[in-house]
Write a protein that holds these residues in place. Structure first.
Motif, PDB file in Angstrom:
ATOM      1  N   LEU A 211       0.840  -1.197   0.000  1.00 23.30           N
ATOM      2  CA  LEU A 211       0.000   0.000   0.000  1.00 23.30           C
ATOM      3  C   LEU A 211       0.875   1.246   0.000  1.00 23.30           C
ATOM      4  N   LEU A 231      -3.445   0.740  -3.648  1.00 19.86           N
ATOM      5  CA  LEU A 231      -2.859  -0.587  -3.792  1.00 19.86           C
ATOM      6  C   LEU A 231      -1.812  -0.609  -4.899  1.00 19.86           C
ATOM      7  N   THR A 260      -9.942  -7.095  -1.036  1.00 23.05           N
ATOM      8  CA  THR A 260     -10.382  -5.989  -0.189  1.00 23.05           C
ATOM      9  C   THR A 260     -10.049  -6.255   1.266  1.00 23.05           C
ATOM     10  N   VAL A 263      -6.351  -5.410   1.713  1.00 24.12           N
ATOM     11  CA  VAL A 263      -6.135  -3.963   1.750  1.00 24.12           C
ATOM     12  C   VAL A 263      -6.616  -3.385   3.072  1.00 24.12           C
ATOM     13  N   ALA A 267      -4.127  -1.696   5.749  1.00 17.51           N
ATOM     14  CA  ALA A 267      -4.278  -0.254   5.957  1.00 17.51           C
ATOM     15  C   ALA A 267      -4.562   0.066   7.425  1.00 17.51           C
ATOM     16  N   ILE A 285     -10.095   4.076   2.502  1.00 15.03           N
ATOM     17  CA  ILE A 285     -10.024   2.785   1.828  1.00 15.03           C
ATOM     18  C   ILE A 285     -11.100   2.738   0.743  1.00 15.03           C
TER      19      ILE A 285
END
Length: 446
Positions: A211, A231, A260, A263, A267, A285
């Protein structure tokens, strides 16, 4: 009188081997020689010296066929295939064999003088199938594709059929509806397939996905209060793959859910580390249409937030307005739930395409992000900002916080501030950067 059961009919497995082989050589719907016989025919052609084209006619695409199947049933669809074949047979030389090589596709090998020239029969087929097929008094408009590939014995029958199918699919994007196999477009298909095939390994690896974060700046104070998680994928063979390439592919598959999740968890973990280092930052996000259409998505997101030791107001969820066209009721309900829990919600890329202004007031969101296409043209005084002003006026009238994307010049930064835009992100302030560099950047920009 005792009823005697009728004798059982022999199944295909119980048939005499010679008869069973015969049954397996013809399509049960059309009665034509099937793919197995085409392969045999291909090997026989290898002995001939005359130039030959393989032509594949696909009656329609799979999505349209499934719509007809759902509405009218399997018997009607079988009649549709037979009706298409009847029209095709009036156009193909009766001395040539038509092979039924898949549900909707028929193959013919055409002896020609020049394998680089579209044969007249291909154009005739495309023209004839521009007219609807009528089955049981119901006209069905189909989207025929005609693909061509020169016969090459070294390619082999399976690869030749795959290549000519690619050509037939590509032909639907042309006015002619006839297309030769194009290695470049095929390479793009193969690359897309490889990207999807390799993503699960990337998710399991620790050195491919990462990220980067782009700071979001308060245009009035200059302070950074948020950052968008972006991403990145560095493939071991293909190198850097842009999210603009692989994310739309992934969104069409079930892989979007684990992606997802990856991520989100990464994050939130990195946000926890930033907060522990003294940087009170909200991380933004991105969500896809498929995510918001998954029941329980909001609970999963809040669960990840709790597991990372963050409050819901430490994160923001971005989505594009157009995604609400799919399962809008469930998507809006989940956005409402997240906002009630304290998560900020942002409408992303506003002004880039479809925008239903009549629905804007009913979308549960806090932030409206103006697409960079409206911001990047601002380089000097006098540049056209009419649309930008209108979008700002609408957003402010609906009480959205407004964030401008794509700020790349000092003039754009100052002009947006003067217009009352609340936030911004862009190369003028900061490029996307890894989490460790973001921490250093935040130290240098208190």
């Amino acid at each position: 009188m005792q009823h005697k059961p009728a004798p059982r009919q022999a199944t295909n497995r119980q048939l005499d081997p010679k008869l069973r082989d015969l049954v397996g050589r013809y399509d049960h719907v059309s009665g034509l020689p099937n793919r197995k016989q085409f392969i045999e025919h291909f090997h026989e052609l290898a002995q001939a010296a005359r130039p030959t084209l393989i032509m594949l006619v696909t009656l329609t695409d799979a999505r349209h066929y499934n719509e007809v199947l759902r509405a009218l049933g399997i018997a009607f669809c079988e009649d549709l295939v037979r009706c298409g074949l009847a029209r095709l047979e009036t156009l193909v030389d009766p001395d040539l064999t038509i092979f039924h090589v898949s549900l909707l596709s028929f193959a013919v090998t055409l002896p020609v003088d020049d394998t680089a020239v579209v044969p007249p029969v291909a154009d005739a087929i495309a023209h004839a199938f521009a007219q609807a097929l009528t089955i049981d008094a119901i006209p069905i408009r189909i989207d025929v594709g005609v693909g061509l590939v020169p016969f090459n014995p070294d390619t082999g029958p399976a690869e030749s059929l795959r290549a000519v199918l690619v050509a037939a699919q590509d032909s639907r994007r042309t006015n002619r509806h006839v297309s030769f196999y194009d290695h470049k477009t095929d390479a793009a298909h193969l690359r897309a397939f490889r990207i999807l095939a390799d993503l699960p390994r990337a998710l399991a690896a620790d050195d491919q996905l990462s990220l980067h974060y782009q700071p979001r700046i308060n245009l009035q104070t200059g302070a950074c209060h948020a950052a968008e998680a972006l991403l990145r994928w560095t493939h071991p063979d293909l190198g850097a793959i842009s999210p603009a390439e692989f994310v739309p592919l992934v969104e069409q598959t079930a892989l979007i859910t684990p992606l997802t999740d990856w991520v989100t968890q990464r994050a939130l973990q990195q946000n926890r580390s930033l907060r522990d280092a003294g940087h009170a930052l909200r991380i933004s996000i991105n969500a896809s249409p498929a995510n918001l259409s998954e029941r329980g998505f909001h609970d999963v997101l809040l669960g990840h937030c709790d597991a990372a030791g963050l409050a819901p107001d430490h994160i923001e969820l971005e989505f594009t307005e157009g995604m609400l066209a799919t399962n809008a009721g469930l998507a809006i309900a989940q956005l409402d739930h997240l906002r009630s829990a304290g998560v900020d919600v942002a409408i992303d890329d506003f002004g880039s395409g479809y925008s239903n202004l009549s629905n804007l007031a009913n979308i549960p969101a806090d932030v409206l992000k103006i697409d960079q296409s409206l911001v990047r043209p601002l380089t000097q005084a006098g540049d056209d900002d009419f649309l930008l002003r209108q979008v700002l006026a609408i957003a402010q009238g609906l009480d959205f916080r407004v964030c401008a994307e794509g700020i790349e010049s000092e003039f754009a930064f100052n002009h947006l501030r003067e217009l009352g835009c609340h936030e911004g992100q862009g190369y003028f302030m900061a490029r996307p950067m890894p989490a460790d560099r973001l921490a250093d950047w935040l130290e240098a920009h208190p």
